[in-house]
Design a protein around this motif. Structure first.
Motif, PDB file in Angstrom:
ATOM      1  N   GLU A  36       0.811  -1.217   0.000  1.00 38.38           N
ATOM      2  CA  GLU A  36       0.000   0.000   0.000  1.00 38.38           C
ATOM      3  C   GLU A  36       0.846   1.268   0.000  1.00 38.38           C
ATOM      4  O   GLU A  36       0.507   2.238  -0.676  1.00 38.38           O
ATOM      5  N   SER A  37       1.914   1.268   0.794  1.00 37.53           N
ATOM      6  CA  SER A  37       2.734   2.472   0.926  1.00 37.53           C
ATOM      7  C   SER A  37       4.160   2.095   1.281  1.00 37.53           C
ATOM      8  O   SER A  37       4.418   0.990   1.782  1.00 37.53           O
ATOM      9  N   ASN A  56       1.652   7.494  -2.513  1.00 41.17           N
ATOM     10  CA  ASN A  56       1.831   6.331  -1.623  1.00 41.17           C
ATOM     11  C   ASN A  56       3.277   6.190  -1.142  1.00 41.17           C
ATOM     12  O   ASN A  56       3.613   5.216  -0.477  1.00 41.17           O
TER      13      ASN A  56
END
Length: 264
Positions: free
Chosen positions: A39-40, A63
């Motif tokens: 996700e990040s 992100n």
């Protein structure tokens, strides 16, 4: 990425030096993040040049989350350079996710036992004050005996959101960190390093994250490979096995921990 139960296996790399990768490697990592369930990325800084590059990466990719600091395993900053870095942090405090990477020069001191630690202590305390002023987490390079010294400074300034990355230390320090609510993050060497496996067994999952510290490279099953955040999936499998927990629950907990800690 989906697990066998159908639940999303998403993760956040809680500590990476994205600016230290070659441009082609950066592009590869960022293009593969979604497919790999990442996700990040929280990219930490080595110095002012590094901080500027990480800010640029953050502005180009939402992100990518940037932390600003000074890695302690290098020659200590002079007053002018420190003030320049502080000014950058103050100017861009709303765009940074944390202060980091900061801490004490454990490995440098092993090579040079006569190294004066006081200037590093003074710099670290300034970063702790900045973290408190801007209500940001602090990302720490503090292992073995240095961890207790850093705990003293954190307690002095009543810092709650402290992240000890790739931590190693004795049981008394581990218990102290747990009591204080500090977080650690686990690297891919959990697959083959007993010391890290013991730490995973001792530390509560509720105060744990996962990281690569890339582009630092690993051995074992990762020998000869570019460090990629997707390696963390194997780390999470190892954590679940060590703690005898359902892997889907471990994924959910680690993701929740990181999002809450860093306010993502």
């Amino acid at each position: 990425m989906k697990n066998s139960l159908g639940g999303a296996r998403s993760l956040i790399d809680a500590h990476i030096h994205l600016d230290k990768y070659a441009r082609s490697e950066q592009r590869r990592i960022m293009s593969e993040m979604e497919c790999a369930g990442i996700e990040s990325l929280i990219t930490v800084s080595y110095d002012l040049v590094s901080a500027k590059e990480n800010l640029k990466l953050h502005r180009e990719h939402n992100n990518i989350k940037a932390a600003f600091g000074f890695h302690p395993e290098q020659q200590v900053l002079n007053d002018e350079a420190m003030q320049e870095l502080i000014a950058f942090i103050e100017l861009h405090n709303q765009e940074m996710i944390a202060i980091g990477e900061v801490g004490l020069p454990y490995y440098t001191r092993k090579e040079n036992p006569f190294l004066n630690i006081e200037p590093y202590m003074e710099i670290l305390e300034q970063f702790i004050i900045l973290a408190k002023r801007y209500k940001k987490p602090i990302v720490l390079h503090a292992i073995y005996e240095d961890a207790g010294v850093v705990c003293n400074l954190l307690e002095k300034h009543a810092i709650k959101y402290a992240h000890f990355h790739w931590f190693k230390g004795d049981i008394l320090t581990i218990e102290r960190m747990i009591r204080n609510g500090y977080f650690i993050s686990i690297t891919p060497d959990v697959l083959y390093e007993q010391e890290i496996q013991h730490l995973v067994n001792q530390y509560p999952l509720s105060q744990m994250m996962v990281e690569t510290d890339g582009p630092w490279t690993f051995t074992g099953p990762f020998e000869g490979k570019m460090t990629h955040p997707q390696m963390i999936h194997q780390s999470i499998e190892a954590i679940a096995s060590i703690k005898a927990l359902e892997i889907a629950d471990v994924y959910r907990q680690l993701l929740r921990n990181t999002k809450q800690f860093y306010q993502i």
